[in-house]
Design a protein around this motif. Structure first.
Motif, short mmCIF file in Angstrom:
data_model
loop_
_atom_site.label_atom_id
_atom_site.label_comp_id
_atom_site.label_asym_id
_atom_site.label_seq_id
_atom_site.Cartn_x
_atom_site.Cartn_y
_atom_site.Cartn_z
N LEU A 140 0.83 -1.19 0.00
CA LEU A 140 0.00 0.00 0.00
C LEU A 140 0.87 1.25 0.00
O LEU A 140 0.57 2.22 -0.70
CB LEU A 140 -0.96 0.00 1.19
CG LEU A 140 -1.98 1.13 1.24
CD1 LEU A 140 -2.78 1.24 -0.04
CD2 LEU A 140 -2.91 0.94 2.44
N SER A 141 1.97 1.22 0.73
CA SER A 141 2.92 2.35 0.70
C SER A 141 3.48 2.53 -0.69
O SER A 141 3.61 3.65 -1.19
CB SER A 141 4.07 2.11 1.69
OG SER A 141 3.60 2.02 3.00
N SER A 142 3.81 1.43 -1.36
CA SER A 142 4.33 1.49 -2.73
C SER A 142 3.30 2.08 -3.69
O SER A 142 3.63 2.88 -4.57
CB SER A 142 4.73 0.10 -3.21
OG SER A 142 5.73 -0.44 -2.40
N VAL A 143 2.05 1.68 -3.52
CA VAL A 143 0.98 2.20 -4.38
C VAL A 143 0.81 3.70 -4.17
O VAL A 143 0.69 4.47 -5.14
CB VAL A 143 -0.35 1.45 -4.12
CG1 VAL A 143 -1.53 2.17 -4.75
CG2 VAL A 143 -0.25 0.02 -4.61
N ILE A 144 0.83 4.14 -2.93
CA ILE A 144 0.66 5.57 -2.63
C ILE A 144 1.82 6.37 -3.22
O ILE A 144 1.62 7.40 -3.87
CB ILE A 144 0.55 5.80 -1.11
CG1 ILE A 144 -0.65 5.08 -0.53
CG2 ILE A 144 0.57 7.29 -0.77
CD1 ILE A 144 -1.96 5.79 -0.60
N VAL A 145 3.06 5.91 -3.00
CA VAL A 145 4.22 6.62 -3.55
C VAL A 145 4.15 6.64 -5.07
O VAL A 145 4.40 7.68 -5.70
CB VAL A 145 5.55 5.96 -3.06
CG1 VAL A 145 6.74 6.49 -3.83
CG2 VAL A 145 5.73 6.20 -1.57
N GLY A 146 3.78 5.50 -5.67
CA GLY A 146 3.66 5.45 -7.12
C GLY A 146 2.57 6.37 -7.64
O GLY A 146 2.74 7.05 -8.65
N MET A 147 1.44 6.42 -6.93
CA MET A 147 0.33 7.27 -7.34
C MET A 147 0.74 8.74 -7.31
O MET A 147 0.52 9.48 -8.27
CB MET A 147 -0.87 7.03 -6.42
CG MET A 147 -2.07 7.87 -6.73
SD MET A 147 -3.56 7.44 -5.79
CE MET A 147 -2.97 7.15 -4.15
N VAL A 148 1.38 9.16 -6.22
CA VAL A 148 1.83 10.55 -6.11
C VAL A 148 2.87 10.84 -7.20
O VAL A 148 2.80 11.87 -7.90
CB VAL A 148 2.42 10.83 -4.71
CG1 VAL A 148 3.12 12.18 -4.67
CG2 VAL A 148 1.33 10.76 -3.65
N GLN A 156 3.09 13.53 -14.37
CA GLN A 156 2.12 13.90 -15.41
C GLN A 156 1.86 15.40 -15.38
O GLN A 156 1.87 16.07 -16.42
CB GLN A 156 0.82 13.14 -15.23
CG GLN A 156 -0.25 13.55 -16.24
CD GLN A 156 -1.61 12.93 -15.95
OE1 GLN A 156 -1.68 11.84 -15.40
NE2 GLN A 156 -2.65 13.62 -16.32
N ASP A 157 1.64 15.95 -14.19
CA ASP A 157 1.36 17.38 -14.07
C ASP A 157 2.54 18.25 -14.49
O ASP A 157 2.37 19.36 -14.98
CB ASP A 157 0.93 17.73 -12.65
CG ASP A 157 -0.45 17.20 -12.30
OD1 ASP A 157 -1.17 16.74 -13.23
OD2 ASP A 157 -0.81 17.23 -11.11
N LEU A 158 3.76 17.73 -14.29
CA LEU A 158 4.96 18.46 -14.70
C LEU A 158 5.25 18.30 -16.18
O LEU A 158 6.19 18.91 -16.70
CB LEU A 158 6.17 17.99 -13.87
CG LEU A 158 6.13 18.31 -12.37
CD1 LEU A 158 7.29 17.64 -11.65
CD2 LEU A 158 6.15 19.82 -12.15
N GLY A 159 4.49 17.45 -16.87
CA GLY A 159 4.68 17.22 -18.28
C GLY A 159 5.83 16.29 -18.61
O GLY A 159 6.25 16.19 -19.76
N VAL A 160 6.35 15.59 -17.61
CA VAL A 160 7.48 14.69 -17.81
C VAL A 160 7.01 13.31 -18.27
O VAL A 160 7.72 12.62 -19.00
CB VAL A 160 8.30 14.57 -16.50
CG1 VAL A 160 9.45 13.60 -16.66
CG2 VAL A 160 8.79 15.92 -16.05
N ILE A 176 -6.00 11.81 -4.08
CA ILE A 176 -4.73 11.34 -3.50
C ILE A 176 -4.63 11.58 -2.00
O ILE A 176 -4.30 10.65 -1.25
CB ILE A 176 -3.54 11.94 -4.27
CG1 ILE A 176 -3.48 11.33 -5.67
CG2 ILE A 176 -2.22 11.73 -3.54
CD1 ILE A 176 -2.50 12.00 -6.62
N PRO A 177 -4.93 12.80 -1.50
CA PRO A 177 -4.86 12.98 -0.03
C PRO A 177 -5.82 12.07 0.73
O PRO A 177 -5.50 11.61 1.83
CB PRO A 177 -5.22 14.45 0.17
CG PRO A 177 -4.93 15.10 -1.12
CD PRO A 177 -5.19 14.06 -2.18
N VAL A 178 -6.98 11.78 0.14
CA VAL A 178 -7.93 10.87 0.80
C VAL A 178 -7.31 9.48 0.93
O VAL A 178 -7.40 8.84 1.99
CB VAL A 178 -9.26 10.82 0.02
CG1 VAL A 178 -10.18 9.74 0.57
CG2 VAL A 178 -9.94 12.18 0.03
#
Length: 175
Positions: A45-53, A59-63, A156-158
């Motif tokens: 679950l920690s891996s999923v959260i880090v990956g999601m963020v 994506q938001d940075l356009g990278v 994401i914060p949820v």
């Protein structure tokens, strides 16, 4: 070539973290399957959260570009059953089998051999699967933020808060 090197480096890093998190151990695998030790659940679950963020930030940075696959229930359900059966019988999932082999536990070779054989069977059956199983329950390309009609930074914060609360509950229960 640089993509392959990045993949190799992140693979070694992930394997190192699996080993340090003790999730390669058979007792941890068995504890997770019996819902008595949540070490593996916390790690994943920690891996999923880090990956999601990370994915949404990139994506938001356009990278990077988020490429969502279509959600098709047939292969997800059948694949999940095969995965769960293999994990339950062997005591390793694919990532932990490779890590356990790296630690010198040669029983993991059975799982790796099973993965190779399974990949071969899947490759041979793929034409038939695309005409049958891959048509069962095609829901299209979905993400939770799209389904809710909100920005991903609302979801994401949820997820992070829920994960922290879940981890605290596991700790209180001694899991």
């Amino acid at each position: 070539m640089s993509t392959l090197i990045y993949g190799l480096i992140t693979g070694f890093l992930f394997g190192f973290l699996l080993q340090k998190g003790r999730v390669l151990r058979y007792d941890k695998q068995l504890g997770a399957l019996r819902l008595m030790d949540m070490t593996i659940i916390k790690f994943m679950l920690s891996s999923v959260i880090v990956g999601m963020v990370g994915v949404y930030l990139l994506q938001d940075l356009g990278v990077a570009k988020l490429s969502v696959k279509s959600l098709v229930l047939g292969p997800v359900i059948i694949g999940g059953l095969i995965f769960g059966l293999g994990w339950g019988l062997l005591g390793y999932c694919p990532g932990t089998a490779m890590g356990a082999l790296g630690e010198g536990r040669f029983d993991a070779l059975w799982g790796i051999l099973g993965m190779v054989v399974g990949a071969g069977i899947f490759a041979e059956a793929y034409p038939w699967l695309t005409a049958t199983v891959y048509t069962w329950g095609d829901l299209g390309k979905l993400t939770l933020p799209q389904m809710l009609g909100v920005n991903h930074w609302v979801v994401i914060p949820v997820f992070i808060i829920c994960a922290v609360l879940l981890f605290r509950w596991f700790d209180k229960k001694g899991l």
